[in-house]
Design an enzyme around this catalytic site. Sequence first.
Site, short mmCIF file in Angstrom:
data_model
loop_
_atom_site.label_atom_id
_atom_site.label_comp_id
_atom_site.label_asym_id
_atom_site.label_seq_id
_atom_site.Cartn_x
_atom_site.Cartn_y
_atom_site.Cartn_z
N SER A 138 -2.04 0.40 5.71
CA SER A 138 -2.22 -0.87 5.30
C SER A 138 -1.90 -1.81 5.55
O SER A 138 -1.20 -1.15 7.07
CB SER A 138 -1.17 -0.39 3.68
OG SER A 138 -0.59 -1.36 3.54
N TYR A 151 7.01 3.29 1.24
CA TYR A 151 5.68 3.51 1.81
C TYR A 151 5.40 2.83 2.96
O TYR A 151 4.36 3.76 4.19
CB TYR A 151 5.12 1.91 0.70
CG TYR A 151 3.81 1.86 1.18
CD1 TYR A 151 2.95 2.88 -0.17
CD2 TYR A 151 3.09 1.02 1.63
CE1 TYR A 151 2.10 2.90 0.01
CE2 TYR A 151 1.61 0.79 0.89
CZ TYR A 151 1.03 1.62 1.04
OH TYR A 151 -0.32 1.43 0.66
N1 LIG Z 1 -4.53 -1.65 -3.34
C1 LIG Z 1 -4.43 -2.14 -2.38
O1 LIG Z 1 -4.18 -3.33 -2.53
C2 LIG Z 1 -3.96 -1.63 -0.99
C3 LIG Z 1 -3.23 -2.10 -0.26
C4 LIG Z 1 -3.49 -1.28 0.99
C5 LIG Z 1 -3.55 0.11 1.35
N2 LIG Z 1 -4.23 0.27 0.48
C6 LIG Z 1 -4.22 2.22 0.42
O2 LIG Z 1 -5.76 2.30 0.05
C7 LIG Z 1 -5.18 3.72 -0.16
C8 LIG Z 1 -6.14 3.70 -1.73
O3 LIG Z 1 -5.72 3.19 -2.68
P1 LIG Z 1 -6.42 2.26 -4.16
O4 LIG Z 1 -5.80 0.90 -3.71
O5 LIG Z 1 -7.87 2.68 -4.33
O6 LIG Z 1 -5.20 3.12 -5.06
P2 LIG Z 1 -5.64 4.34 -6.17
O7 LIG Z 1 -4.34 4.17 -6.74
O8 LIG Z 1 -7.11 4.16 -7.16
O9 LIG Z 1 -6.05 5.29 -5.59
C9 LIG Z 1 -5.52 6.54 -5.11
C10 LIG Z 1 -6.02 7.67 -4.65
O10 LIG Z 1 -5.34 9.18 -4.73
C11 LIG Z 1 -4.91 10.11 -5.68
N3 LIG Z 1 -4.10 10.47 -5.04
C12 LIG Z 1 -2.91 10.60 -5.00
N4 LIG Z 1 -1.93 11.70 -4.93
C13 LIG Z 1 -3.53 12.81 -4.77
C14 LIG Z 1 -2.79 13.97 -4.02
N5 LIG Z 1 -2.31 13.91 -3.83
N6 LIG Z 1 -4.03 14.45 -3.62
C15 LIG Z 1 -5.38 13.80 -3.85
N7 LIG Z 1 -5.35 12.12 -4.39
C16 LIG Z 1 -4.20 11.75 -4.23
C17 LIG Z 1 -5.00 9.55 -6.52
O11 LIG Z 1 -5.33 9.96 -7.70
C18 LIG Z 1 -6.29 7.82 -6.61
O12 LIG Z 1 -7.30 8.53 -6.88
C19 LIG Z 1 -3.77 4.41 -0.21
O13 LIG Z 1 -3.73 5.18 0.89
C20 LIG Z 1 -3.15 2.86 0.26
O14 LIG Z 1 -2.29 3.04 0.05
C21 LIG Z 1 -4.48 0.46 -0.98
#
Ligand SMILES: NC(=O)c1ccc[n+]([C@@H]2O[C@H](COP(=O)([O-])OP(=O)(O)OC[C@H]3O[C@@H](n4cnc5c(N)ncnc54)[C@H](O)[C@@H]3O)[C@@H](O)[C@H]2O)c1
Length: 243
Positions: A138, A151
């Site tokens: 991130s 986080y």
């Molecule tokens: N959306 C943002 O703005 C953003 C910014 C920076 C980083 N990220 C990172 O990107 C990645 C994806 O995030 P996103 O935005 O698609 O969020 P999201 O919440 O839509 O997707 C996250 C997915 O991870 C799954 N998950 C959670 N716990 C789990 C577990 N124990 N085992 C297996 N799967 C599990 C959830 O069920 C979900 O499908 C994450 O690592 C997040 O930290 C997101």
Amino acid sequence: MKLQNKVVLVTGAARGQGAAEARRFVAEGAKVVLADVLDEEGQRLAAQLEDQAIYQHLDVTSDPSWVAAIERTERVFGRCDVLVNNAGIYWPAAIAGTTVELAEAMFRVNQLGTLLGMKHAAASMKKTGGGAIVNISSTAGLRGFANAIAYSGTKWAVRGMTKVAAAELAPHGIRVNSVHPGCIAADMLKQNNEEVHRMGAERAPLERHGTPDEVATLVAFLASDESAFITGAEVAIDGGWAV
Ligand SMILES: NC(=O)c1ccc[n+]([C@@H]2O[C@H](COP(=O)([O-])OP(=O)(O)OC[C@H]3O[C@@H](n4cnc5c(N)ncnc54)[C@H](O)[C@@H]3O)[C@@H](O)[C@H]2O)c1
């Protein structure tokens, strides 16, 4: 197609960025294992992707769950060429309000889950002569943000573990890179408060949120042979938020 015949496992693939990555991998010719704890959504997406994808229940915090997921990947598709450690959780919390439970939950999914994924996927990749691992960190793993101490700790750890793994796994032909999204319009962002949402667009020099498709383009490149000389790199995709 840049991922023709590659076998890819994406964690957290039922929705958000993971789902966009899985769709992109399929469009680029890969066979994809969609892994998540959201079984219904994951199965629905796998059905849409027809014979190029299967759904596998995987709790990334569980060692036996990883063993089962890699075994099924090898059984169905014959090998594991690419792992995308995308699953993640995030709740904002000030230092004073960060409980042991909250910190441990984020540690287990974001940090331990990424470590276990690298451990089990690398063991499989070693048998076939190599592969690529992309770890989703991130912007919070590149700079400090208030109200995100637990986080951020996990996302800085993902960045650091990526470099350790890149050094250790290079002799086995395995490349490991980290991707650092800024504010991306996916479910995680929607769940967070208005202020985080607004800041992400206003404070990034490009003044907008990114899309899951834009992240998928970068992840597909790092997974493909087009990035054959890139390992241990940290790539921000954040509209310049971390500069
Ligand atoms: N959306 C943002 O703005 C953003 C910014 C920076 C980083 N990220 C990172 O990107 C990645 C994806 O995030 P996103 O935005 O698609 O969020 P999201 O919440 O839509 O997707 C996250 C997915 O991870 C799954 N998950 C959670 N716990 C789990 C577990 N124990 N085992 C297996 N799967 C599990 C959830 O069920 C979900 O499908 C994450 O690592 C997040 O930290 C997101």
